[in-house]
Design an enzyme around this catalytic site. Structure first.
Site, PDB file in Angstrom:
ATOM      1  N   HIS A 159      75.265  25.947  47.455  1.00 28.65           N
ATOM      2  CA  HIS A 159      76.034  24.472  46.597  1.00 28.65           C
ATOM      3  C   HIS A 159      77.286  25.334  46.086  1.00 28.65           C
ATOM      4  O   HIS A 159      78.007  24.509  46.250  1.00 28.65           O
ATOM      5  CB  HIS A 159      75.393  25.152  45.158  1.00 28.65           C
ATOM      6  CG  HIS A 159      75.055  24.770  44.307  1.00 28.65           C
ATOM      7  ND1 HIS A 159      75.852  25.029  42.944  1.00 28.65           N
ATOM      8  CD2 HIS A 159      75.054  23.439  43.879  1.00 28.65           C
ATOM      9  CE1 HIS A 159      76.775  23.944  42.140  1.00 28.65           C
ATOM     10  NE2 HIS A 159      75.593  22.716  42.357  1.00 28.65           N
ATOM     11  N   ILE A 208      76.187  24.202  37.254  1.00 27.15           N
ATOM     12  CA  ILE A 208      76.970  22.865  37.210  1.00 27.15           C
ATOM     13  C   ILE A 208      77.199  21.925  38.147  1.00 27.15           C
ATOM     14  O   ILE A 208      76.664  22.324  38.745  1.00 27.15           O
ATOM     15  CB  ILE A 208      78.485  23.358  37.357  1.00 27.15           C
ATOM     16  CG1 ILE A 208      79.113  22.414  36.844  1.00 27.15           C
ATOM     17  CG2 ILE A 208      79.238  23.708  38.054  1.00 27.15           C
ATOM     18  CD1 ILE A 208      78.738  21.939  35.729  1.00 27.15           C
ATOM     19  N   ASN A 240      79.924  21.496  45.993  1.00 23.91           N
ATOM     20  CA  ASN A 240      79.975  21.344  45.015  1.00 23.91           C
ATOM     21  C   ASN A 240      81.576  22.036  44.030  1.00 23.91           C
ATOM     22  O   ASN A 240      82.108  21.363  43.854  1.00 23.91           O
ATOM     23  CB  ASN A 240      79.562  22.088  43.903  1.00 23.91           C
ATOM     24  CG  ASN A 240      80.123  21.380  42.031  1.00 23.91           C
ATOM     25  OD1 ASN A 240      79.051  21.039  41.589  1.00 23.91           O
ATOM     26  ND2 ASN A 240      80.085  22.633  41.855  1.00 23.91           N
ATOM     27  N   HIS A 264      70.231  21.188  43.932  1.00 23.47           N
ATOM     28  CA  HIS A 264      69.876  20.629  42.901  1.00 23.47           C
ATOM     29  C   HIS A 264      68.025  20.678  42.998  1.00 23.47           C
ATOM     30  O   HIS A 264      66.860  21.569  41.721  1.00 23.47           O
ATOM     31  CB  HIS A 264      70.487  19.894  42.275  1.00 23.47           C
ATOM     32  CG  HIS A 264      71.994  20.624  41.673  1.00 23.47           C
ATOM     33  ND1 HIS A 264      71.994  20.586  40.301  1.00 23.47           N
ATOM     34  CD2 HIS A 264      73.062  20.557  42.278  1.00 23.47           C
ATOM     35  CE1 HIS A 264      73.657  20.877  40.264  1.00 23.47           C
ATOM     36  NE2 HIS A 264      73.701  20.736  41.519  1.00 23.47           N
ATOM     37  N   HIS A 280      74.133  18.061  47.984  1.00 26.76           N
ATOM     38  CA  HIS A 280      74.407  18.383  47.046  1.00 26.76           C
ATOM     39  C   HIS A 280      73.149  18.087  45.961  1.00 26.76           C
ATOM     40  O   HIS A 280      72.490  19.120  46.021  1.00 26.76           O
ATOM     41  CB  HIS A 280      75.772  17.660  45.802  1.00 26.76           C
ATOM     42  CG  HIS A 280      75.715  18.795  45.092  1.00 26.76           C
ATOM     43  ND1 HIS A 280      77.071  18.065  43.573  1.00 26.76           N
ATOM     44  CD2 HIS A 280      75.699  19.875  44.513  1.00 26.76           C
ATOM     45  CE1 HIS A 280      77.573  18.304  43.276  1.00 26.76           C
ATOM     46  NE2 HIS A 280      76.383  19.872  42.879  1.00 26.76           N
TER      47      HIS A 280
END
Length: 915
Positions: free
Chosen positions: A764, A915, A768, A577, A572
């Protein structure tokens, strides 16, 4: 001579006609015909002296006409409409600033616009400009129009030779920044009207940003095709965004630059708060956005921290907009309230406050934190404030029931559900085919001992439905979840921390005839007591009695805890990110907003720098949420960096490449998407390939519009600079790796862009938005464990035999860790009201993202294809043959269903990592 006289007469006649044309106010026509005459009439090479008088006369006449033309140049009126979006809620500071702006308007300090033509003045060698025009009714119109959006208009008078506007500058002479959504320029009697400028940007006050803001029209241009009037501006805007790599960044800045992750610790607070720098030769890692804060007092290489509620710098246009900020703040408030009471409990009593029974965990969803924990009276008597919070915020203190419990409250206890979640859970990207048995470690044997796994054929043969191990491997029926090498180097250090216990785990699964997996062996590994010595490993197999059942449950919990750590720190955080951030920084620094690749990527970069900055501030920092709630604790980022150094490869981050790398798919041109899945019912892969295929088709088609051949790709200076900087600066520690894909052909470019869009959107989303719905029930997936399995002939083993239920809950996270994790997971699983989802039709926006109608058509086709993929996903979830997503008590897999409503929905694929 005769021919020269004829040409002179022709010129005289032409001059008369041009004079008439001038009186009719058609100077543009005159100059175009004059150019045509120069190209179609040539003088004889000989007798230049005989022509000199005639030429002089012609030049004199042309000069006279030039004067007449300039005096009678037509003026055209252009109108620019600027749409400003104001805050829905304004505080006292905003009110004061509004009053000051009203005074500024009265003394002539207005908002000023200027148009810049695509044309270049050959005499001044500068772009043709309209001259500045001020908005006169700024505050008056704002006060009379209380809506969120206000449209201001100004008029420009320009020469008819001005041409098409290609850029507009905005200067804010007020005290307060404002957000401009778009600018539209129209004119009568012109061929280009209207011209759209999609701005979506904050305009800083002149006191914060002395230079004018530049916005380009939505017409895409490759660098070599940039109109002459915009070339210098294109280069200047990119230089301004890069900055010079020095200075402390202000919140109003728009500078994109790189830095190491040297701001996660706070050594000035104490040695226990120091953290090593990630990024650099010692600990390779992607770069993050530079803030330029001063170093700490005790470590000149560590950057000082800004703690909440102080905002951390990101370029101004990357910050959350009001709707997103409101949703995030509401979620953060929930997290604070959820965390407050357990934190107070922990401070009042030395007890670790383990859950006393599964029903206590259930009460978090039914009645809230205050009930039946056995502590409320003690707590309320000491701190009346807590009771007040309980009374005023009752609803906010109660957790929503995680979706994992909605269909079958006890499903998590079953082996088949444990295995199913490796294919359709929060982290479905680590299951691999067993290619070598027993599995072999890649760690240094001199340090970690023999590389072979302790799992033998004797452990698993009886679970293979009559197959030998070799037959099961040959038929693609043996799979492994291997966290041995990732965890083992950290195990001793983690286990030395009070309340943290872990193993390096390997889990073997067998694929049965129904298409579902079942776990058949779990290895729990510890490092050798002496370097290179034997390892004290344990191997557990499916239980046959009560004692082995509880030990098996504990072993599965350790596997799930390892899985949770790898999911959060590697798959993740790192693989979406962190690795995306350098590509985003380089895009702003090297690709003009006019560049077609920038236009394609921009929707997939929204909010990513801001959410990453917030993560550095509150999630991955020293004693942040991740360290507090996950087993690796202070070694979380070191573990993430270890994976980046050893295993991460950009060329294997596309979905097909990842599936092939893990051995769960093989190339097969006869199959859809060119792949055959070894696990046919693999929800993440099934749905992911649907979306990957549509992304790839859309990107290939888009790239072909602007890059018909390889020469175009290689000669695009901005494109090559972007990719080169992404690798050599943003991923500098791995820049010499041989596996970086080349960027030489349109196919290369489409592949790179497809991978980036996949990572930012579908990958993602899959990792997530299931965090709370599928992981919010802590026993199903504990992020932290506090006990190892008990050794026989010890007091701990006696304790385990006497009360295995209590021992199991004692190994789970305590109330504090569990509720903090649940609160944050709830926030991170939430869709914002202003979310933009994959496949939404961009042409529905007020201002088109591009003026290229071909690209607009292709994007609409992509939107339609994503809608069809969503319907196909819905059909798959209703297919009873697919037992990993359909059946009694089985949750459908919707994490890759593209659309969603706001909130915690366990579905939806946003365009970007937001997020």
């Amino acid at each position: 001579m005769a021919s020269s006289l004829i040409q002179a007469q022709s010129i005289s006649l032409l001059l008369q006609q041009r004079s008439k044309a001038s009186s009719l106010h058609t100077p543009t026509l005159f100059f175009s015909e004059q150019r045509r005459f120069r190209h179609t009439h040539t003088w004889p090479v000989k007798s230049m002296k005989k022509r000199s008088v005639i030429v002089a006369a012609i030049s004199e006449e042309l000069n006279k006409i030039k004067v007449i033309t300039e005096e009678t140049t037509v003026k055209r009126k252009l109108r620019a409409a600027l749409t400003v979006r104001w805050k829905l809620k304004e505080d006292i500071k905003d009110a004061i600033a509004n009053n000051l702006d009203a005074l500024s308007d009265m003394i002539g300090r207005n908002v000023v616009l200027e148009l810049i033509s695509t044309q270049f003045d050959p005499e001044t060698r500068n772009p043709i400009r309209s001259g500045e025009v001020a908005i006169k009714d700024w505050c008056k119109k704002r006060n009379h129009n209380k809506g969120e959006r206000v449209v201001y208009s100004v008029e420009f008078m320009v020469d008819s030779a001005f041409g098409e506007p290609g850029a507009v500058t905005v200067l804010n002479r007020h005290q307060k920044e404002f957000f401009v959504e778009s600018i539209v320029v129209e004119g009568q009697g012109v061929m280009w009207s209207p011209v759209h400028f999609a701005c979506d940007s904050w305009i800083q006050s002149e006191k914060d940003l002395a230079s004018k803001r530049i916005f380009f029209s939505n017409k895409p241009y490759l660098p070599s095709e940039t109109p002459p009037g915009l070339r210098a501006l294109r280069e200047k805007e990119l230089r301004d965004l890069r900055g010079d790599g020095t200075g402390v960044r202000k919140l109003s800045d728009r500078i994109y630059d790189y830095a190491l992750y040297n701001d996660l610790g706070n050594p000035d607070k104490g040695l226990e708060f120091a953290r090593p720098t990630t990024g650099g030769e010692k600990m390779p890692y992607p770069r993050r956005c530079r803030t330029g804060r001063h170093s700490t007092d005790t470590n000149m290489y560590a950057e000082s921290r800004l703690e909440k509620p102080h905002p951390i710098y990101v370029p101004r246009d990357e910050a959350f907009e009001e709707l997103k900020q409101g949703a995030f703040s509401a979620g953060r408030l929930r997290a604070v309230l959820h965390t407050l009471i357990p934190s107070l409990i922990a401070n009042i009593s030395a007890d670790t406050h383990s859950f006393q029974g599964f029903h206590h965990i259930d009460n978090l969803y039914k009645e809230g934190l205050k009930l039946k924990l056995g502590l409320q009276e003690h707590l309320f008597n000491k701190i009346p404030l807590v009771q007040k919070i309980q009374e005023s915020s009752e609803g906010m203190l109660r957790y929503d029931t995680p979706r994992i419990l909605s269909k079958d409250k006890f499903a998590w206890l079953r082996d088949d559900e444990f295995a199913r979640q490796m294919l359709a859970g929060i982290n479905p990207v680590n299951i691999e085919r067993v290619k070598v048995f027993p599995p072999v470690s890649q760690l240094d044997q001199d340090m970690y001992g023999p590389p072979e796994s302790a799992i033998t054929e004797e452990h698993i043969t009886c679970h293979l439905n009559g197959l030998t191990v070799q037959q099961a491997m040959d038929e693609g029926k043996l799979f492994v979840l291997n966290y041995h090498d990732i965890y083992l180097p950290f195990v001793d250090r983690i286990n030395a921390i009070e309340g943290r216990k872990t193993y390096g785990t390997r889990t073997i699964f067998f694929l049965g005839p129904s298409g579902t997996l079942k776990p058949i062996a779990i290895e729990l590994g510890l490092p050798p007591s002496q370097p290179g010595g034997p390892r004290p490993n344990k191997v557990l197999t499916p239980p046959c009695d009560a004692t082995s059942n509880w030990l098996w449950m504990l072993a599965k919990a350790h596997v799930s805890s390892n899985d949770a750590g790898v999911h959060q720190l590697v798959n993740h955080w790192l693989r979406t990110h962190a690795v995306m951030e350098p590509f985003i920084l380089a895009a702003h620094r090297q690709l003009s907003a006019m560049h077609p690749v920038y236009k394609l990527l921009h929707p997939h970069t929204r909010y990513t720098l801001e959410i990453n900055a917030l993560a550095r501030q509150s999630l991955i920092n020293a004693e942040g949420v991740i360290e507090s709630c996950f087993t690796p604790g202070p070694y979380c980022m070191e573990m993430s960096a270890g994976y980046y150094r050893q295993f991460w490869r950009f060329d294997q981050e596309s979905l097909p490449a990842d599936l092939i790398r893990r051995g769960v798919a093989v190339e097969d041109p006869t199959k859809p998407h060119g792949l055959r899945l070894l696990i046919e019912d693999y929800p993440y892969a099934n749905d992911g390939l649907l979306l990957w295929s549509e992304i790839q088709t859309w990107v290939n088609s888009y790239v072909s519009l602007y890059y018909p051949d390889s020469a175009r790709v290689r000669s695009d200076t901005e494109l090559q600079s972007w990719y080169r900087e992404s690798i050599h600066v943003g991923h500098a520690d791995l820049n010499n790796a041989p596996w970086w894909p080349p960027l030489s052909t349109p196919t290369d470019l489409a592949s790179i862009l497809s991978t980036l869009i996949w990572l930012a959107s579908a990958q993602h989303a899959a990792l997530n938005f299931g965090q709370y719905p599928l992981g919010g029930y802590v026993p199903n997936r504990p992020p932290l464990l506090r006990r190892l399995l008990p050794d026989e002939n010890t007091n701990e083993y006696t304790e385990f035999l006497a009360d295995p239920h209590r021992f199991f809950l004692g190994a789970m996270p305590g109330v504090l860790e569990a509720t903090k994790f649940m609160a944050v997971a709830d926030t991170l699983s939430t869709h914002s009201p202003d979310e933009e989802y994959l496949g939404e039709d961009w042409s529905k926006n007020a201002v088109l993202w591009t003026s290229d109608k071909r690209a607009v058509r292709l994007q609409r086709e992509f939107s339609d294809s994503v809608s069809r993929a969503e319907k196909e996903i819905s059909k798959l979830n209703s297919d009873p043959a697919r037992r990993n997503r359909c059946g009694a008590g089985v949750l459908p897999y919707e994490l890759l269903a593209p659309s969603s409503s706001p909130g915690v929905t366990c579905r939806g694929v946003p365009n970007s990592i937001s997020i």
